[in-house]
Each structure stands twice: as structure tokens, then as C-alpha cells.
Scaffold this motif. Sequence first.
Motif, PDB file in Angstrom:
ATOM      1  N   MET A  42       0.824  -1.208   0.000  1.00  0.00           N
ATOM      2  CA  MET A  42       0.000   0.000   0.000  1.00  0.00           C
ATOM      3  C   MET A  42       0.858   1.258   0.000  1.00  0.00           C
ATOM      4  SD  MET A  42      -3.117  -0.897   2.609  1.00  0.00           S
ATOM      5  CE  MET A  42      -4.201  -2.308   2.354  1.00  0.00           C
ATOM      6  N   GLU A  43       1.921   1.247   0.784  1.00  0.00           N
ATOM      7  CA  GLU A  43       2.789   2.421   0.839  1.00  0.00           C
ATOM      8  C   GLU A  43       3.460   2.679  -0.505  1.00  0.00           C
ATOM      9  OE1 GLU A  43       5.393   1.417   3.988  1.00  0.00           O
ATOM     10  OE2 GLU A  43       3.980   1.956   5.590  1.00  0.00           O
ATOM     11  N   ALA A  81       0.799   4.134  -2.848  1.00  0.00           N
ATOM     12  CA  ALA A  81       0.495   5.520  -2.492  1.00  0.00           C
ATOM     13  C   ALA A  81       1.617   6.458  -2.928  1.00  0.00           C
ATOM     14  CB  ALA A  81       0.265   5.627  -0.979  1.00  0.00           C
ATOM     15  N   ARG A 122      -5.812   3.895   1.266  1.00  0.00           N
ATOM     16  CA  ARG A 122      -4.763   3.358   2.133  1.00  0.00           C
ATOM     17  C   ARG A 122      -5.180   3.414   3.598  1.00  0.00           C
ATOM     18  NH1 ARG A 122      -1.078   4.345   5.606  1.00  0.00           N
ATOM     19  NH2 ARG A 122      -1.861   6.474   5.816  1.00  0.00           N
TER      20      ARG A 122
END
Length: 436
Positions: free
Chosen positions: A132-133, A136, A430
Motif C-alpha cells: 500500500m505504501e 500511495a 490506504r
Amino acid sequence: MKRTIISLAAVLLFCSNLSARQRLALSQAECRERALAHSEELQQADNAIRQAGLDRKIASSAYLPNVAGSATGTYVLPDIDMMGTELRMRGVYMAGISLTQPIYTGGKISSGQRLAKIGEAVASEQRRMTRMEVIAEADNAYWSYIAVERKVRMTEQYKTLMDTLFRQTEAAQRVGMATDNDLLRIDARRSEIEYQLQRARNGADLCRMSLCRIIGVESDTEFIPTDTLVSISAPVHLDDNIDSRPELHLLEKQIEANEQQIRMTRADMLPTIGFSAGYTYYGNIKLKGTADIGNGTQIPYTQQFRDGIGLAMIAVKIPIFHWNEGRNKVRKARYDLDNARLELQKNSRLLDLEVQQAIRNVEDGYRMIEAADIAFRQAEENLRVMRNRYAASMAPLTDLLDAQSQWQQASSNLIEAQTQYKIYETEYLRATGKLE
């Protein structure tokens, strides 16, 4: 001459191929895919999952018997005198095999296996969080690059308008229909726009290099974003549930791990039972001496030993007293469990606050787009009216310059609002654990 033309054509072909290699058409989805494939953090998370799987297999092997073999060779000098008999151990050998099977360990083995399974789940959640990071970060870089590129094009368009106005005013000044002050005012605005344009180009280059780093390409690669038409939809049914957040799952797994640590610590206070079995074969042990056969007659003799020995035993170990060491370790482990639960409570509130902030950003971001769009349309209409009035000598130059400046600012605000909204959308996904 012909050779020169061929060489020049080859150089031009090489340069065109090099230029083609340095230009990359990229959509948002492709940017994500490249970032995920390149991310070292995600590769490390994959390795952590593999390591956790191996830890589980290692923990499972504790249930199985441990089989070991051994071999020993010995050469002893001098011979050993045993009351007139010599014991020779020149080249004694022993070979054996042993088996050890734990029967009861107070629950330590089962707790260790549960800890290993928890470790696998933790590694999986950490990989999901890392993924997810990475997504993003890629989205942020992609939309930031689109924003500054659009600002560059908008500023270039603004510069073209001012250059045209400068030429028109310069021509009017020659015939006495414009003053030197008007020309100086326009020239000063052109210099300001040139400064803004250079800043925008520098920002675009920095964003481009940041995007190169994230997706793992050469730093001189030029991008052609394919998602230039920013699709904006009104936010509806924004969920504030944080149950899918990997951070929350990690905190819950930490509690489970501390519970197993208490069981493992308590197991040190319980009896342990183990079974052992083995077989050893030895040889080349010799006795040399003399024996009395009667009437004082001594005859020499030699005896060689070569045989095998089997062994089986059950061992029970019962802790009796060690100054409350085990109880104190259990109490300490319980405090760790309490701290993990408190950490879950604290971070659950923080995660909920983060989701609420993300929802607020999405809603406010959409309202900012609506306001910026209205302001842009008004500035565009105002600029059209001022151009017509100025051309008809019904408005001063300052009004036209102000209208152009307002149009530039409104265009910049609309670009920022649209691209920032896309970043807010990613951050909301997120924050709710739905960014996949």
C-alpha cells in the motif's frame, strides 16, 4: 561523400533510438505496476514471508524424533598395565546411532509452532502494508508530475499571450497609440512569467526524477502521462471502517504472540519427559597377558573385544525450586501482554482519526475542485471581456493584465485541486486498508 552520408545517417538513427529509449508513455496503473516490481522494500517483505514459512517448518520439526550418528577412533600409547595384563587400545573404534524423542515439554513445542504461524501472518500483513505504501507513493509522484507539467503548459500559454500583447503594444507605440509605460509594464510582466516558467520547469524535472526513482528507470527518462484527463467523481458512501488496516492486524497479532510467550514461559515451570534410544558398536580392544594353567606354568594369551551395546531410557525433569524465577518471568510476560493491549487501544484511536482526516480531505478536496472550477470559468470569461474592451480602447492595460493574472492563478488552482483530489482518493483507500 557517400560514406559521410551513411555515417551521418547511422548517427542520426542511433540518436533517434536513444531518444526512443528515454521516452516512456505511462498510465497510473502502469506506474503502480512498475513501482511494485521495482520496490526493494516489497522484495524484502517477500523474503520475510519466505523466512516465516521456514520458521514454521523449523518449529514443526520439534515434534519429530532427533536421529544422530557418531563415529570415534582412538589410538592410546603406551599400553595400560592392569595387574600383569596389558590393555591395548591401538586403533579402537566406536560407531553408533541415537534417537531422542520429546514426549512432554509443558506445551513449549506447541506454543513455538503457534508463534511461528503468527509470524507468518505478521509477515503477510507487513507485506500488504508495504504494498500500500508503494502504491500511495507512486500515485503521489504520478499526479504531482501531471500537475507540474500542466502548470508548465499553462504558463507557456500565458507567456505566449503576453508575447502577443507585447508585440501589439509595441506596434501601437510606434504610431502613438500606446505609451512607453504600457510597454514597460508588459515587459515587466513577461519577465515575471519567464521566472515562473523556469520554476515550473525545474519543479517538473524534480518530479520526473522522483518518478524515475520510484519505478526504477534511468533518471533521464522522459515521461508521457496518458491519464492527462483527470476523472473526478463526487465522493459517496465513504466508509470509516478500519478493520482492513494491516497496522491493526499487526497489533492484534502482537497480542496473540504475547499470549504464546506467557505459555512458553510457564512451560519452563512444568515437568519435561523425553525418550532416548541408541546403539553403539565398538571394536579393536585387546587384553594381553599370561595365565597360570597349573604347576606354575604360565602361558601367554590375547583376548580381543568387539561387540555392540544397546541403550533405551526415559528421562523426567521436574523443576522444584529456583527462588520464584519462573513465576517472576510469567508476571513479566503478562505485563508485556498488557502493554500490547494498551498499544492496540491507543493506535486504534489514532487509525480511526487518520481515516476521519482522509475522509475530510476527500470531501474538502471535491469542494475545492468545484470552487476552483467556478473561479476558472469566471476568470476565463473576465479575460475574454477584458480583451475585447482593451481592443476597443474601452479598458486600460492594467485591467487586461489583472485579468490575465487572475486567469493564470485560477488555472493553477484548478490544476492543483484536481490532482490533489486524486492523491486524497489514494490516501483514503490506504487509510481504510482497501488500496490493493
